[in-house]
Design a protein around this motif. Structure first.
Motif, PDB file in Angstrom:
ATOM      1  N   TYR A 177       0.852  -1.190   0.000  1.00 25.35           N
ATOM      2  CA  TYR A 177       0.000   0.000   0.000  1.00 25.35           C
ATOM      3  C   TYR A 177       0.883   1.233   0.000  1.00 25.35           C
ATOM      4  O   TYR A 177       1.832   1.342   0.783  1.00 25.35           O
ATOM      5  N   SER A 178       0.590   2.162  -0.895  1.00 25.90           N
ATOM      6  CA  SER A 178       1.361   3.402  -1.008  1.00 25.90           C
ATOM      7  C   SER A 178       0.543   4.385  -1.827  1.00 25.90           C
ATOM      8  O   SER A 178      -0.576   4.083  -2.265  1.00 25.90           O
ATOM      9  N   LEU A 179       1.101   5.562  -2.062  1.00 25.38           N
ATOM     10  CA  LEU A 179       0.444   6.517  -2.952  1.00 25.38           C
ATOM     11  C   LEU A 179       0.201   5.902  -4.329  1.00 25.38           C
ATOM     12  O   LEU A 179      -0.822   6.165  -4.974  1.00 25.38           O
ATOM     13  N   LEU A 180       1.118   5.067  -4.763  1.00 27.42           N
ATOM     14  CA  LEU A 180       1.020   4.474  -6.092  1.00 27.42           C
ATOM     15  C   LEU A 180       0.126   3.244  -6.119  1.00 27.42           C
ATOM     16  O   LEU A 180      -0.603   3.019  -7.086  1.00 27.42           O
ATOM     17  N   TRP A 201       3.768  -2.417   3.027  1.00 24.44           N
ATOM     18  CA  TRP A 201       5.092  -2.649   2.464  1.00 24.44           C
ATOM     19  C   TRP A 201       5.205  -1.951   1.109  1.00 24.44           C
ATOM     20  O   TRP A 201       4.211  -1.633   0.493  1.00 24.44           O
ATOM     21  N   ARG A 202       6.456  -1.714   0.693  1.00 25.17           N
ATOM     22  CA  ARG A 202       6.755  -0.832  -0.444  1.00 25.17           C
ATOM     23  C   ARG A 202       6.050   0.516  -0.277  1.00 25.17           C
ATOM     24  O   ARG A 202       5.381   1.017  -1.183  1.00 25.17           O
ATOM     25  N   PRO A 203       6.174   1.133   0.867  1.00 25.35           N
ATOM     26  CA  PRO A 203       5.384   2.327   1.172  1.00 25.35           C
ATOM     27  C   PRO A 203       5.790   3.584   0.421  1.00 25.35           C
ATOM     28  O   PRO A 203       5.005   4.533   0.371  1.00 25.35           O
ATOM     29  N   VAL A 204       6.988   3.626  -0.151  1.00 29.91           N
ATOM     30  CA  VAL A 204       7.411   4.850  -0.854  1.00 29.91           C
ATOM     31  C   VAL A 204       7.300   4.714  -2.369  1.00 29.91           C
ATOM     32  O   VAL A 204       7.757   5.592  -3.101  1.00 29.91           O
ATOM     33  N   ALA A 205       6.699   3.631  -2.853  1.00 32.23           N
ATOM     34  CA  ALA A 205       6.502   3.480  -4.297  1.00 32.23           C
ATOM     35  C   ALA A 205       5.679   4.643  -4.821  1.00 32.23           C
ATOM     36  O   ALA A 205       4.645   5.002  -4.259  1.00 32.23           O
ATOM     37  N   PRO A 238      11.005  13.420  -1.195  1.00 32.75           N
ATOM     38  CA  PRO A 238       9.778  12.787  -1.669  1.00 32.75           C
ATOM     39  C   PRO A 238       9.405  11.540  -0.870  1.00 32.75           C
ATOM     40  O   PRO A 238       8.222  11.305  -0.582  1.00 32.75           O
ATOM     41  N   ALA A 239      10.395  10.731  -0.511  1.00 36.15           N
ATOM     42  CA  ALA A 239      10.102   9.529   0.273  1.00 36.15           C
ATOM     43  C   ALA A 239       9.509   9.905   1.628  1.00 36.15           C
ATOM     44  O   ALA A 239       8.573   9.254   2.120  1.00 36.15           O
ATOM     45  N   GLN A 240      10.040  10.949   2.248  1.00 41.78           N
ATOM     46  CA  GLN A 240       9.498  11.381   3.534  1.00 41.78           C
ATOM     47  C   GLN A 240       8.054  11.851   3.400  1.00 41.78           C
ATOM     48  O   GLN A 240       7.212  11.578   4.264  1.00 41.78           O
ATOM     49  N   VAL A 241       7.751  12.525   2.302  1.00 40.68           N
ATOM     50  CA  VAL A 241       6.376  12.984   2.074  1.00 40.68           C
ATOM     51  C   VAL A 241       5.444  11.789   1.883  1.00 40.68           C
ATOM     52  O   VAL A 241       4.330  11.754   2.414  1.00 40.68           O
ATOM     53  N   ALA A 242       5.895  10.785   1.112  1.00 40.26           N
ATOM     54  CA  ALA A 242       5.071   9.598   0.905  1.00 40.26           C
ATOM     55  C   ALA A 242       4.792   8.886   2.220  1.00 40.26           C
ATOM     56  O   ALA A 242       3.668   8.414   2.461  1.00 40.26           O
ATOM     57  N   LEU A 243       5.787   8.822   3.086  1.00 41.23           N
ATOM     58  CA  LEU A 243       5.594   8.179   4.380  1.00 41.23           C
ATOM     59  C   LEU A 243       4.709   9.020   5.297  1.00 41.23           C
ATOM     60  O   LEU A 243       3.869   8.481   6.039  1.00 41.23           O
ATOM     61  N   ALA A 244       4.879  10.341   5.246  1.00 45.04           N
ATOM     62  CA  ALA A 244       4.041  11.218   6.057  1.00 45.04           C
ATOM     63  C   ALA A 244       2.577  11.099   5.643  1.00 45.04           C
ATOM     64  O   ALA A 244       1.664  11.143   6.485  1.00 45.04           O
ATOM     65  N   TRP A 245       2.330  10.947   4.334  1.00 42.59           N
ATOM     66  CA  TRP A 245       0.961  10.758   3.853  1.00 42.59           C
ATOM     67  C   TRP A 245       0.364   9.472   4.431  1.00 42.59           C
ATOM     68  O   TRP A 245      -0.781   9.453   4.879  1.00 42.59           O
ATOM     69  N   LEU A 246       1.152   8.406   4.455  1.00 42.25           N
ATOM     70  CA  LEU A 246       0.677   7.146   5.007  1.00 42.25           C
ATOM     71  C   LEU A 246       0.374   7.262   6.495  1.00 42.25           C
ATOM     72  O   LEU A 246      -0.650   6.755   6.977  1.00 42.25           O
ATOM     73  N   LEU A 276       2.186  17.515   7.297  1.00 40.91           N
ATOM     74  CA  LEU A 276       1.477  17.954   6.099  1.00 40.91           C
ATOM     75  C   LEU A 276       0.231  18.723   6.494  1.00 40.91           C
ATOM     76  O   LEU A 276      -0.478  18.326   7.428  1.00 40.91           O
ATOM     77  N   SER A 277      -0.047  19.798   5.787  1.00 42.10           N
ATOM     78  CA  SER A 277      -1.305  20.499   6.016  1.00 42.10           C
ATOM     79  C   SER A 277      -2.436  19.669   5.441  1.00 42.10           C
ATOM     80  O   SER A 277      -2.220  18.740   4.641  1.00 42.10           O
ATOM     81  N   ALA A 278      -3.649  19.981   5.837  1.00 43.17           N
ATOM     82  CA  ALA A 278      -4.809  19.263   5.307  1.00 43.17           C
ATOM     83  C   ALA A 278      -4.866  19.395   3.791  1.00 43.17           C
ATOM     84  O   ALA A 278      -5.207  18.440   3.072  1.00 43.17           O
ATOM     85  N   GLU A 279      -4.520  20.572   3.292  1.00 44.38           N
ATOM     86  CA  GLU A 279      -4.556  20.790   1.844  1.00 44.38           C
ATOM     87  C   GLU A 279      -3.493  19.972   1.146  1.00 44.38           C
ATOM     88  O   GLU A 279      -3.737  19.379   0.077  1.00 44.38           O
ATOM     89  N   GLN A 280      -2.299  19.894   1.717  1.00 44.15           N
ATOM     90  CA  GLN A 280      -1.234  19.109   1.106  1.00 44.15           C
ATOM     91  C   GLN A 280      -1.577  17.624   1.107  1.00 44.15           C
ATOM     92  O   GLN A 280      -1.366  16.919   0.113  1.00 44.15           O
ATOM     93  N   TRP A 281      -2.116  17.147   2.224  1.00 44.42           N
ATOM     94  CA  TRP A 281      -2.489  15.736   2.292  1.00 44.42           C
ATOM     95  C   TRP A 281      -3.566  15.409   1.256  1.00 44.42           C
ATOM     96  O   TRP A 281      -3.488  14.387   0.560  1.00 44.42           O
ATOM     97  N   ALA A 282      -4.547  16.296   1.136  1.00 44.97           N
ATOM     98  CA  ALA A 282      -5.633  16.068   0.177  1.00 44.97           C
ATOM     99  C   ALA A 282      -5.113  16.096  -1.260  1.00 44.97           C
ATOM    100  O   ALA A 282      -5.571  15.328  -2.117  1.00 44.97           O
ATOM    101  N   ARG A 283      -4.147  16.961  -1.522  1.00 44.05           N
ATOM    102  CA  ARG A 283      -3.575  17.024  -2.867  1.00 44.05           C
ATOM    103  C   ARG A 283      -2.861  15.714  -3.204  1.00 44.05           C
ATOM    104  O   ARG A 283      -2.965  15.205  -4.322  1.00 44.05           O
ATOM    105  N   LEU A 284      -2.157  15.175  -2.242  1.00 44.57           N
ATOM    106  CA  LEU A 284      -1.502  13.889  -2.447  1.00 44.57           C
ATOM    107  C   LEU A 284      -2.533  12.780  -2.617  1.00 44.57           C
ATOM    108  O   LEU A 284      -2.420  11.927  -3.502  1.00 44.57           O
ATOM    109  N   ASP A 285      -3.541  12.806  -1.782  1.00 42.26           N
ATOM    110  CA  ASP A 285      -4.558  11.763  -1.826  1.00 42.26           C
ATOM    111  C   ASP A 285      -5.300  11.758  -3.153  1.00 42.26           C
ATOM    112  O   ASP A 285      -5.717  10.706  -3.637  1.00 42.26           O
TER     113      ASP A 285
END
Length: 296
Positions: A177-180, A201-205, A238-246, A276-285
Motif C-alpha cells: 500500500y502506497s500513494l502508487l 510494504w513498499r510504502p514509498v513506491a 519525496p520519500a518522507q512525504v510519501a511516508l508522512a501521507w501514510l 502535512l497540512s490538510a490541503e497538502q495531504w488532500a492534494r496527495l490523496d
C-alpha cells in the motif's frame, strides 16, 4: 497530530514507523557487517518494529537480525513470516500452508531468532491448495501452545480476512500500500474498523519515478510530480512525504520502509517529523490511480 504509536493486538505497543529488513544484504563479509550496522542504527533511532521473513534470503535475514540485535531491547518487536517452503519433490520454492510445514517453520524461527515466543507471526501468503481453516487453525494451535503471541496475515483481501477472523483473532495485515498502489483500500478500511494493524510494504513506491520503476510499475498519473511539489513546500524528501501521507492516512497504518543504506534509513525515519497540512495531504490523496479494489 498523528499518533506515533499503535498497540498491535490491543496490547503490544510499537512505533508506527517501522523498518522492513528485506533489503538488507546477507552475503557474508563486509555486506553482512554493513547490514548489521544498519539494523542497529534503526534501533538506535527509535525503531521498535522490524519486519522479516523466512523467505528473505531463506532464513539468512532472520539470522542477521538475531546477530545484530540479540538480546533484544524489551520494547523491540521483530516479526517474521512463514508459509513459503521448498518442495521436497521438485526442489522449487512456493506457497506451503500445510500445518506440519508451518509448525516446523515456527520452530525454526524460534531457534534462529533466539526467542521462546514469536510475539507477532504472520502467514506470508494464504496457500490456495490448503483449506484456510487448516492454515490459520495451525497458527491458532501454536498460539495456544505459547509459541506465538499474535497472528497476522499478508497480502489478503477482505473476504480472506473475515474468514480468518472467524477462526482466530487477527492482530495484523501486511499488504502492499502506497500513494502508487492503493488496491487494498477496502482491506485498510476493514482493519481500521476492527483495530487491526495494517503494515504497508513498499510504502514509498510512487514517491519518485525511480521508486515506481524499481517495482516494475509506471507512474502514469503524475503522482511523483505532486509529491515533488509538496516535498519542496515542506522541505523534505519525496520519500518522507510519501511516508508522512501514510502516517496521516489512518492511525492503524504502520509503514515498514526497507533499505540497506544508512542514509536512506535515517531519511525515512525522519519522516515522522514531517507535518502535512490538510490541503497538502488532500492534494496527495487526489493522485489516486484507477485501480481494481481487492475486496474478496
Amino acid at each position: 497530530m498523528n499518533p506515533t504509536t499503535f498497540r498491535i493486538g490491543g496490547d503490544l505497543e510499537v512505533g508506527r514507523l517501522g523498518f522492513g529488513a528485506m533489503h538488507l544484504p546477507t552475503e557474508r563479509g563486509q555486506a553482512w557487517q554493513d547490514s548489521i550496522a544498519v539494523a542497529r542504527r534503526a534501533v538506535e533511532l527509535g525503531v521498535t518494529l522490524i519486519d522479516t521473513a523466512y523467505l528473505y534470503a531463506w532464513g539468512a535475514n532472520e539470522e542477521l537480525l538475531a546477530e545484530a540485535l540479540f538480546p533484544y531491547p524489551p520494547e523491540l518487536l521483530v516479526t517474521t513470516k512463514v508459509g513459503i517452503a521448498r518442495s521436497e519433490e521438485t526442489g522449487e520454492w512456493g506457497l506451503d500452508g500445510r500445518p506440519e510445514v508451518l509448525g516446523k517453520q515456527v520452530e525454526r524461527a524460534l531457534r534462529v531468532l533466539r526467542v521462546e515466543r514469536l510475539e507477532l507471526l504472520q502467514l506470508h501468503r494464504i496457500d490456495p491448495e490448503v483449506p484456510l481453516d487448516e492454515q490459520v487453525g495451525a497458527l491458532r494451535e501454536l498460539k495456544e501452545a505459547g509459541k506465538i503471541g499474535r497472528i497476522g496475515l499478508s497480502e489478503v483481501g477482505v473476504g480472506e480476512l473475515e474468514a480468518a477472523r472467524r477462526i482466530t483473532d487477527i492482530a495484523s495485515v501486511q499488504n502492499r500500500y502506497s500513494l502508487l498502489h492503493r488496491e487494498h483500500e477496502q482491506v485498510l478500511s476493514a482493519c481500521a474498523e476492527a483495530g487491526i494493524a495494517f503494515l504497508s510494504w513498499r510504502p514509498v513506491a510512487g514517491a519518485t519515478p525511480e521508486t515506481s520503476a524499481r517495482w516494475g510499475t509506471e507512474d502514469d498519473s503524475g503522482i511523483s510530480d505532486v509529491v515533488a511539489d509538496v516535498a519542496a513546500e515542506v522541505e523534505a524528501t519525496p520519500a518522507q512525504v510519501a511516508l508522512a501521507w501514510l502516517l496521516a492516512r489512518s492511525p492503524v497504518v504502520l509503514p515498514i520502509p526497507g533499505t540497506g543504506k544508512m542514509a536512506h534509513l535515517e531519511q525515512n525515519l525522519a519522516a515522522a517529523e514531517v507535518e502535512l497540512s490538510a490541503e497538502q495531504w488532500a492534494r496527495l490523496d487526489a493522485t489516486r490511480r484507477d485501480v481494481d479494489t481487492v475486496g474478496v
